[in-house]
Design an enzyme around this catalytic site. Structure first.
Site, PDB file in Angstrom:
ATOM      1  CE1 TYR A  25      48.202  50.326  49.258  1.00 25.71           C
ATOM      2  CE2 TYR A  25      47.393  51.712  47.188  1.00 25.71           C
ATOM      3  CZ  TYR A  25      48.057  50.425  48.023  1.00 25.71           C
ATOM      4  OH  TYR A  25      48.196  49.487  47.030  1.00 25.71           O
ATOM      5  CE1 TYR A 153      50.822  47.640  44.311  1.00 29.21           C
ATOM      6  CE2 TYR A 153      49.950  48.168  42.068  1.00 29.21           C
ATOM      7  CZ  TYR A 153      49.810  47.848  43.351  1.00 29.21           C
ATOM      8  OH  TYR A 153      48.407  47.847  43.772  1.00 29.21           O
ATOM      9  CG  ASP A 254      51.959  43.600  35.878  1.00 30.65           C
ATOM     10  OD1 ASP A 254      51.294  44.328  35.017  1.00 30.65           O
ATOM     11  OD2 ASP A 254      51.903  43.719  37.024  1.00 30.65           O
ATOM     12  CE  LYS A 283      47.401  50.528  36.592  1.00 34.55           C
ATOM     13  NZ  LYS A 283      46.748  51.304  37.598  1.00 34.55           N
TER      14      LYS A 283
HETATM   15  N1  PMP Z   1      50.153  45.650  37.709  1.00 32.82           N
HETATM   16  C1  PMP Z   1      50.817  46.921  37.756  1.00 32.82           C
HETATM   17  C2  PMP Z   1      51.975  47.159  37.086  1.00 32.82           C
HETATM   18  C3  PMP Z   1      49.923  48.025  38.043  1.00 32.82           C
HETATM   19  O1  PMP Z   1      50.292  49.250  37.864  1.00 32.82           O
HETATM   20  C4  PMP Z   1      48.459  47.675  38.884  1.00 32.82           C
HETATM   21  C5  PMP Z   1      47.783  48.878  39.290  1.00 32.82           C
HETATM   22  N2  PMP Z   1      48.376  49.969  39.644  1.00 32.82           N
HETATM   23  C6  PMP Z   1      48.159  46.382  38.916  1.00 32.82           C
HETATM   24  C7  PMP Z   1      49.110  45.384  38.648  1.00 32.82           C
HETATM   25  C8  PMP Z   1      47.024  45.927  39.727  1.00 32.82           C
HETATM   26  O2  PMP Z   1      45.750  46.363  38.886  1.00 32.82           O
HETATM   27  P1  PMP Z   1      44.279  46.515  39.849  1.00 32.82           P
HETATM   28  O3  PMP Z   1      44.620  47.876  40.459  1.00 32.82           O
HETATM   29  O4  PMP Z   1      43.494  46.947  38.504  1.00 32.82           O
HETATM   30  O5  PMP Z   1      43.990  45.489  40.384  1.00 32.82           O
END
Ligand code: PMP
Length: 439
Positions: A25, A153, A254, A283
């Site tokens: 960003y 997100y 997620d 992650k």
């Molecule tokens: N889902 C959630 C809940 C996240 O926090 C993130 C990353 N901040 C993602 C998906 C996307 O993961 P990435 O940045 O490894 O593509």
């Protein structure tokens, strides 16, 4: 002939960075200050100029065991001597299979199929595609939309972006290319708020009205991360599960941010005792060493997909099941399970509670909240990034605020003394509006 390539100085690195390298960003016209890191160990980042910063971010939820951990280093080195990568089409290997079996073991019991991919966003794409292919195979291709939560997100690729908060995800910029999904308001209640059925009524109405066109509900269980660092009641999640069952809509959880203990349970779904149909992990999966993600599903979804028109699941990334990443993830997950992580997360929660409490007295702070090893200070108005970042670095800590949020989710190995130092620095900076807001 070999030519000597001279090593760049830090100034040269920064100049080249400003000229050529996108950061998350970021803008080239108003390039942000970036801090060159020379090395990292335990909970400390060492900058190129020798300054040391205590890391409150765990590199965006990932580095749960800290940096440069001997067990993870050994796991990687040992795998490197065998093979760092081999294609996954038609071949298999121990690291991927053992990791898949371990993930099946520790996630909710009905999830027993594992699809490996490269990053969190791709894991979400895979989850969405699983849901769409499932309904296609059931002879209901019209069930092709997703229902998501505002303030959610899920990543930055187009499918994932379509289910992110439409405002913070700037949907209008991409409106010609984004699938129009459905949204309901983010849960209004906090984690401990006594339950009121009105909290679920918008979700209920949306499912009642649209279930015929809905493939799945997608949400971050209990903790909405990058869309607002909000914590919501387990009962909300239980009710969503019940409603999904009632209206025959799949549930995608997620847990890319919450997975592996961060919220106080190994997976955040456990707060509510529910099982999603599809689960996304990423992650902390590799302890922050490598990029790897996984999408798990139950037999209903996997069988449904495989009985459908395509007969196969239509996805297969080049680096699927990368052995180096899987071996690291296996070592990281075993290390976590062998550790006293529950106690550690509990102690971090207590330290964050105590350490951040002074912030709740401040006029320009609207909320202080802690869940598991996550501490959030929400301000009344957005911070001035350049100012507050510099102030935090001057205090010897690495914390990366966004919007109105100054928050930490430290490595689980952070000591009590380090936690005190981290929160004290945060309190000192947040207490002084001149150090947070527009100069
Ligand atoms: N889902 C959630 C809940 C996240 O926090 C993130 C990353 N901040 C993602 C998906 C996307 O993961 P990435 O940045 O490894 O593509």
């Amino acid at each position: 002939m070999q030519t000597e390539v001279p090593m760049s100085t830090t100034d040269e690195i920064l100049k080249l960075d400003r000229e050529h390298v996108w950061h998350p960003y970021s803008s080239f016209l108003n390039a942000p200050v970036v801090y060159p890191v020379a090395s990292a160990s335990g909970c400390t980042l060492t900058l190129a100029d020798g300054r040391q910063l205590l890391d409150g971010m765990a590199s965006w939820w990932c580095t749960i065991h800290g940096y440069n951990h001997p067990v993870l280093n050994d796991a990687m080195q040992s795998q490197l001597g065998k093979m760092s990568h081999v294609m996954f089409g038609g071949l298999t290997h121990e690291p991927a299979v053992e990791l898949a079996a371990l993930l099946v073991d520790i996630t909710p019991p009905s999830l027993n199929k594992v699809f490996f991919s490269d990053s969190g966003s791709v894991a979400v794409e895979v989850a969405m595609k699983m849901a769409l292919q499932y309904w296609h195979s059931q002879g209901k291709p019209q069930k092709s939309r997703l229902l998501s939560l505002r303030n959610g997100y899920h990543g930055d690729t187009f499918g994932a972006m379509s289910v992110c908060d439409p405002v913070t995800g700037m949907h209008h910029l991409f409106s010609n290319n984004l699938t129009q999904q459905l949204f309901v308001s983010a849960p209004v209640a906090g984690y401990d708020t006594p339950w009121d059925e009105s909290y679920i009524s918008e979700m209920q109405q949306a499912l009642d009205q649209h279930h015929g066109e809905l493939a799945a509900v997608i949400l971050e269980p209990i903790v909405q991360g990058a869309g607002g660092m909000r914590f919501y009641p387990p009962k909300y999640l239980q009710r969503v599960r019940e409603l999904c069952d009632h209206y025959d809509v799949l549930l995608i959880a997620d847990e890319i941010a919450t997975g592996f203990g961060r919220s106080g349970t190994l997976f955040a779904c456990e707060h509510a005792g529910i099982e999603p149909d599809i689960l996304c992990l990423g992650k902390a999966l590799t302890g922050g060493y490598m990029t790897l993600a996984a999408t798990l599903c139950n037999t209903r979804v996997s069988d449904g997909i495989c009985r459908g028109e395509a007969g196969v699941f239509m996805h297969g990334p080049t680096f699927m099941g990368n052995p180096l990443a899987c071996a690291t993830a296996l070592a990281s997950t075993r290390l976590l399970l062998q550790s006293d992580w529950q106690q550690r997360v509990h102690d971090i929660k207590a330290s964050l509670h105590k350490g951040l409490a002074p912030c709740s007295e401040l006029d320009h702070v609207s909320d202080v909240r802690v869940l598991g090893a996550i501490g959030v200070v929400e301000l009344e108005k957005p911070v001035h990034m350049a100012t507050i970042q510099q102030e935090l670095v001057n205090e010897g800590v690495w914390i990366r605020p966004f919007g109105k949020l100054v928050y930490v989710m430290p490595p689980y190995v952070m000591s009590a003394e380090e936690l005190e130092r981290l929160t004290a620095a945060m309190v000192r900076v947040v207490s002084d509006p001149a150090r947070c807001f527009e100069p």
